[in-house]
Design an enzyme around this catalytic site. Structure first.
Site, short mmCIF file in Angstrom:
data_model
loop_
_atom_site.label_atom_id
_atom_site.label_comp_id
_atom_site.label_asym_id
_atom_site.label_seq_id
_atom_site.Cartn_x
_atom_site.Cartn_y
_atom_site.Cartn_z
N CYS A 188 -1.74 7.65 5.29
CA CYS A 188 -3.16 7.42 5.43
C CYS A 188 -3.41 7.38 6.89
O CYS A 188 -4.42 8.02 7.45
CB CYS A 188 -3.44 6.42 4.60
SG CYS A 188 -5.35 5.82 5.03
N CYS A 214 0.92 -0.99 0.15
CA CYS A 214 -0.20 -0.13 0.04
C CYS A 214 1.00 1.19 0.06
O CYS A 214 1.71 1.60 0.88
CB CYS A 214 -0.96 0.03 1.17
SG CYS A 214 -1.90 1.45 1.17
N CYS A 228 -18.09 0.48 20.07
CA CYS A 228 -17.03 0.33 18.98
C CYS A 228 -15.60 0.97 19.60
O CYS A 228 -14.55 1.09 19.02
CB CYS A 228 -17.18 1.42 17.94
SG CYS A 228 -17.82 3.00 18.00
N TYR A 264 -30.01 4.75 21.16
CA TYR A 264 -28.81 5.27 20.15
C TYR A 264 -29.26 4.20 18.95
O TYR A 264 -28.20 3.58 18.21
CB TYR A 264 -27.42 5.21 20.29
CG TYR A 264 -27.20 5.71 21.81
CD1 TYR A 264 -26.53 7.10 21.86
CD2 TYR A 264 -26.97 5.02 22.88
CE1 TYR A 264 -26.06 7.40 22.90
CE2 TYR A 264 -26.99 5.38 24.24
CZ TYR A 264 -26.41 6.99 24.23
OH TYR A 264 -26.08 7.39 25.48
N1 SAH Z 1 -27.67 1.35 16.57
C1 SAH Z 1 -27.49 1.67 15.37
C2 SAH Z 1 -26.81 3.06 15.48
C3 SAH Z 1 -25.28 2.95 16.26
S1 SAH Z 1 -24.45 4.43 16.07
C4 SAH Z 1 -26.55 0.70 14.37
O1 SAH Z 1 -26.06 -0.06 14.97
O2 SAH Z 1 -26.86 1.04 13.14
C5 SAH Z 1 -24.75 5.60 17.37
C6 SAH Z 1 -25.84 6.26 16.98
O3 SAH Z 1 -26.15 7.28 18.24
C7 SAH Z 1 -25.85 7.34 15.75
O4 SAH Z 1 -27.10 7.07 14.95
C8 SAH Z 1 -26.05 8.64 16.34
O5 SAH Z 1 -26.93 9.59 15.56
C9 SAH Z 1 -26.71 8.41 17.87
N2 SAH Z 1 -26.66 9.39 18.71
C10 SAH Z 1 -25.58 10.14 19.10
N3 SAH Z 1 -25.58 10.59 20.34
C11 SAH Z 1 -26.75 10.29 20.66
C12 SAH Z 1 -27.51 10.73 21.93
N4 SAH Z 1 -26.91 11.82 22.81
N5 SAH Z 1 -28.89 10.52 21.85
C13 SAH Z 1 -29.34 9.38 20.90
N6 SAH Z 1 -28.70 9.22 20.09
C14 SAH Z 1 -27.46 9.48 19.72
#
Ligand code: SAH
Length: 423
Positions: free
Chosen positions: A50, A44, A376, A280
């Protein structure tokens, strides 16, 4: 000089582009005269600059071992860690590819990624972890900009038009979204440009013009104009179909996402009666998949586009036992707790920064029998487990899932039980 920081979610996932000179053959990569086994960085050309694939030079089993040890060490005070779920093919998995556009001093258009911790653009042709189809589209957009004489944007002077391209692919559906991020809403010869791009890539199902006229570290601006198609793509995950808009979060590794969510739902041990909260919730993935084995699902999400997608997705899949709310997860849960509401299972999948005390304390107040924490970032996960285990919960199992092969990031799912229930 082109400068810019990653948008938060891009930074969070730490999956950036690298460039390769040759095509990877089965188990091997090739570049000019050199041939080395897969998992090596020698091929790479932008590996060092990167900064996306920090682990590219390690054989994949060693990467997995390293991630396993990292999670074990961080979570040791709380629970045992099961064996990491690795990928079968740890390359070209990213279904979302972003490229920043700029030009050299001689005017040559370049596209690629920001050099790690700087604002310089590292030109990228193709990448070991990205969907090659997306890389091909980005290369062709570069060619079209030249033939249509469209100038790339210069962040220092604010001069120029074309800032970024974002390509999202549906792994199962094959649908492809292209987002053209411009400094102004006017794309010269718009219809011809769209036609030319579609002719080069008939697989594209939607093209969106996103207007970002701000000096900001975010990639996407607020305003969007759909130039072609529906303005979103769909993909299937764990048997359901999900609509994904440009600004909504969606996991970047579709194969591993099914395993991650499968594990999360298995750990929740649903019987069909539970009241489940999906905090979330993004476009509703975890909650809607869980709704098939739960009594009722309540999703909460901050991003209005994701909320719209989630509501649409519930209807699209004829799910009647799920409701989605827009709001801050912490505030929403605090309100639920104050109103004396209850929940049996809380799924939580916060951003990289983890959750906050408002949220965690309200979860404790709601007192679900189980909390399934999808994370994550094992560091903020460990911090939040510290809080929950001091407030009546015990963590039993952690399962790391490799969603981001070649990079340092690792995903984890942890199941916590309310202590009284264990007696
Ligand atoms: N569970 C979902 C999204 C996870 S990512 C999946 O797996 O696809 C985290 C998510 O939290 C994002 O969509 C982001 O917009 C949301 N988020 C971030 N801060 C937040 C908060 N204070 N309250 C509610 N949602 C939030």
């Amino acid at each position: 000089m082109e400068r810019k920081e990653k948008a938060p979610r891009e930074r969070e996932n730490k999956n950036r582009k690298t460039q390769t000179e040759g095509k990877r053959k089965t188990g091997q990569v090739r570049s000019g005269a050199k041939r080395v086994s897969s998992g090596q960085a020698a091929l790479c050309p932008v590996y060092k600059k990167c900064g996306g694939c920090h682990l590219l030079e390690l054989p994949y089993p060693v990467q997995l071992q390293q991630k396993q040890r990292q999670v074990e060490k961080l979570l040791k005070p709380y629970c045992r860690t099961e064996k990491i779920l690795g990928m079968e093919d740890p390359f070209h998995y990213r279904n979302k590819v972003h490229a920043v556009f700029g030009h050299r001093k001689d005017g040559t258009i370049i596209s690629g990624t920001y050099q790690e911790k700087t604002h310089f653009i590292v030109p990228v042709e193709e990448c070991f972890i990205e969907d090659p189809k997306a890389d091909a589209i980005i290369r062709d957009i570069r060619g079209l900009l030249k033939s249509f004489r469209i100038k790339t944007y210069n962040e220092d002077t604010g001069y120029g038009l074309f800032r970024h391209a974002l390509v999202r692919t549906g792994y199962h559906s094959g649908q492809v979204m292209v987002v053209l991020v411009l400094g102004s809403p006017i794309l010269p010869s718009k219809n011809h440009f769209v036609k030319a791009l579609r002719e080069l890539h008939p697989e594209i199902t939607t093209i969106i013009l996103n207007v970002n006229d701000q000096k900001t570290s975010m990639i996407l601006g607020e305003r969007e104009i759909v130039l072609y198609g529906k303005g979103y793509i769909e993909d299937t995950l764990c048997g359901l179909t999900f609509r994904i808009s440009s600004k909504s979060f969606y996991q970047v590794n579709p194969v591993q996402t099914e395993r991650l969510y499968g594990k999360a739902i298995e750990l929740a041990g649903l019987t069909g009666r539970e009241r489940v909260i999906d905090a979330y919730c993004g476009i509703g993935t975890i909650g809607l998949i869980a709704s098939r084995s739960a009594g009722e699902v309540i999703g909460v999400e901050l991003n209005p586009d994701a909320v719209r997608d989630a509501v649409f997705n519930a209807r699209r899949n004829e799910i009647k036992n799920a409701r989605i709310f827009r709001g801050d997860a912490g505030e929403f849960m605090t309100q639920m707790a104050a109103q004396g509401e209850r929940a049996d299972v809380v799924f939580m999948d916060p951003p990289r920064s983890g959750s906050d005390e408002a949220f965690l304390s309200s979860v404790v107040m709601l007192g679900p029998a189980k909390i399934v924490y999808v994370s994550c970032n094992p560091e903020t996960l460990a911090r939040d487990l510290g809080y929950l285990t001091k407030h009546g919960y015990a963590a039993r199992t952690a399962v790391p899932v490799d969603m981001f092969a070649q990079t340092k990031s690792v995903e984890c799912v942890v199941c916590l039980h309310r202590k009284e229930r264990e007696k």
